[in-house]
Design a protein around this motif. Structure first.
Motif: not given
Length: 615
Positions: A411, A561-562, A373, A558-559, A397-398, A413, A565-566
């Motif tokens: 969206f 994508k998160r 990150r 959506l989940e 963004q994703s 991020s 990123v995480a």
């Protein structure tokens, strides 16, 4: 250094132009009509012409012109529309989307080949089952095996696993419930779970086109140089990484140009009016030159040695965006020459893989996640857009790309954030500090920390490398660049031998889930070159496969994508904006969104095409 590169590029350009000039195909003396030859160029080399062994854009642009699937995309319809190709009609589908029955058209023949021993070989249902089995045969080491297994054809995984367990050749004669051939012209696909979007999978001519078993067995290890299909073209010449020549397939059935553009689509309606009813393929030959460097490719177009500089495999190089379309409008000098121009954001992304198995960069512990990150935050995406892409991209963004389901332009991020201060804070917090005073950060255990980025020798990659170097220097991370040709890097990435590599990826259909295959565990070794494996993500991915489009599936997007990123197994940089240009003698070009077979659908106006200079 700059002068040296210019001389090198100029030499390449001259060589390219001379080669192209000598390649103009004209009618022999006394011929009734001159032949129509379409000249195109790729920016990187193909890897194979065997559908079971390809996963790169360049090879997958060639093969669907030779092999044909059961279904196809309408070339002019927007939104996209899937239509029958080698299927007799649309499939019969069960209410729960688990059983798909398809009738194969009668009277479709493969192009003539010595493997057929003088007989005409008709396409049958078994040829489609065979093509799918080849993708999961361990002997083929197909880069798309993970994706094919993920679709969930009943019994297909067991077929592969039995071959692996017994260390025996795949049993192609074994009946697979998910690929049941009901009769000579009928195939039934049975899925482990509902597959509402299987139709677009069955439209992938590049990997699921009909294949004749006797051809594969006849050529053995050399099959990648002997593609034999039912399509509008056949292979005429192949100089690897240099030139591919396709010629009209003399055994191609009678097909006429037709399409269904929207009523208000003026451009599409104009193309239809010009080409409707023309017999396919319209051109007689396609010559594909591999021109890695941007300047020679651009000069080849300006000099009329290639007819268009377009599509996913070879659009206008970013270095010439401002020259081609200053302020988004076609340059006046090109307008005067009658050049046609198009500009659009593609259903694709540029991204960098972080090898999750790498001892330095990979892993799932807090400090390993923090390193990836921090690297992402230290990289200046906007500098890439301005310096390397000349404004021809939008920050991503994703992993989900434009024009596909799951893509949400609202969206936001940290994927696109440039924040060196936050990167330094993350590195400090998790123990990546300079312990020996040499100016570079070390690992938490005190050992040296070195980032290794795979790259290619072309000039455009040097600019990307400069952006990477500047960003990593600013936060105290040492990075080096290891140069190899693109096919070599692709092979190494699939084998898990690269720490970091920047590449591009394009959607092959309108389902955004395809972009998430790069994080799906069973795709490791193929699409999942980052080698990311997280059980929670795999369960989410499999659930998405079975759901119809709607709010519940959007919530899973959506989940996903998160999670992307995480954990940051991939740094998704941008969605690329590309410019296509065509000379005035090219008729009917429209950039395909999710497919690559279009060469047979364009025409050459010989009256407007310049004649080659006399020797």
């Amino acid at each position: 250094m700059a002068k040296h590169w210019w001389v090198h590029a100029h030499g390449l350009a001259l060589a390219c132009l001379l080669a192209a000039a000598s390649a103009w195909a004209t009618a022999p003396a006394g011929a009734a009509e001159p032949r129509k030859v379409l000249h195109v160029a790729f920016q990187a080399a193909e890897t194979s012409l065997d559908p079971a062994k390809v996963n790169d854009t360049y090879s997958r642009t060639i093969t669907p012109h030779i092999f044909e699937a059961l279904f196809r995309y309408d070339p002019l319809a927007r939104p996209v529309k899937v239509l029958p190709l080698l299927a007799e009609g649309m499939p019969e589908v069960s209410a729960d989307f688990t059983v798909w029955t398809v009738k194969v058209r009668r009277g479709i023949y493969f192009s003539d080949d010595p493997a057929f021993k003088g007989r005409r070989r008709e396409v049958v249902a078994q040829d489609f089952a065979y093509a799918i089995k080849r993708l999961v045969d361990p002997a083929n080491k197909s880069p798309t095996v993970g994706g094919m297994l993920a679709h969930g054809f009943v019994g297909l995984r067991a077929l592969r696993e039995d071959a692996l367990r017994d260390k025996k050749p795949l049993d192609y004669d074994r009946e697979v419930e998910g690929l049941r051939v009901l009769d000579r012209y009928t195939i039934r696909f049975t899925m482990e779970q509902p597959r509402p979007r299987l139709l677009e999978v069955l439209a992938a001519s590049d990997v699921l086109g009909a294949q004749a078993r006797e051809v594969v067995e006849f050529y053995g290890d050399t099959i990648d140089a002997h593609p034999v299909g039912t399509g509008p073209f056949r292979l005429k010449q192949w100089r690897r990484s240099s030139l591919v020549v396709l010629e009209r397939n003399p055994d191609f059935r009678e097909e006429r140009y037709d399409a269904q553009p929207a009523p208000g689509d003026a451009e599409g309606q104009a193309i239809l009016a010009r080409l409707k009813g023309k017999r396919l393929p319209i051109v007689d030959e396609v010559r594909i030159a591999i021109i890695n460097e941007s300047q020679p490719r651009w000069l080849a177009f300006l000099n009329g040695q290639i007819d268009l500089i377009a599509s996913k495999a070879g659009a206008v190089p970013v270095e010439f965006f401002a020259t081609a379309m200053p302020n988004g409008k076609l340059a006046p000098n090109l307008v005067r020459r009658g050049v046609q121009g198009w500009r659009q954001v593609n259903p694709d992304s540029a991204l960098t893989l972080f090898n999750m198995d790498d001892p330095t960069l990979g892993g799932y512990t807090p400090e390993q996640v923090a390193l990836r990150r921090a690297i992402s935050l230290a990289y200046d995406v906007r500098a890439e857009v301005v310096l390397a892409r000349r404004g021809g991209a939008a920050p991503a963004q994703s992993p989900i790309v434009p024009h596909t389901s799951g893509y949400d332009p609202a969206f936001k991020s940290e994927m696109s954030d440039y924040d060196p201060a936050r990167a330094r804070a993350l590195l400090d917090l998790y123990g990546y500090v300079d312990r020996d005073g040499d100016g570079w950060r070390d690992k938490p255990d005190g050992s040296p920390l070195l980032l290794e980025m795979a790259t290619e020798p072309e000039q455009r990659n040097r600019t990307f490398n400069e952006v990477w170097k500047k960003g990593m220097d600013a936060v105290g991370l040492r990075i080096v660049f290891n140069t190899a040709q693109w096919p070599e890097n692709l092979k190494a990435a699939r084998a898990g031998k690269l720490m970091m590599w920047m590449l591009g990826s394009s959607a092959t259909d309108s389902d955004g889930q395809g972009s998430l295959a790069r994080m799906y565990g069973p795709e490791i070794g193929s699409q999942n070159m980052a080698r990311f494996k997280l059980e929670a993500f795999d369960r989410l991915y499999e659930r998405m496969k079975a759901l119809p489009d709607g709010p519940e599936r959007e919530a899973l997007f959506l989940e996903a994508k998160r999670i992307a990123v995480a954990y940051m197994p991939w740094k998704v940089h941008v969605h690329r904006l590309e410019i296509d240009l065509a000379h005035p003698w090219v008729i009917g070009y429209r950039r395909p969104l999710f497919w690559s077979n279009w060469w047979h659908l364009v025409d050459i106006d010989l009256a407007r095409q310049p004649k080659p200079a006399s020797p």
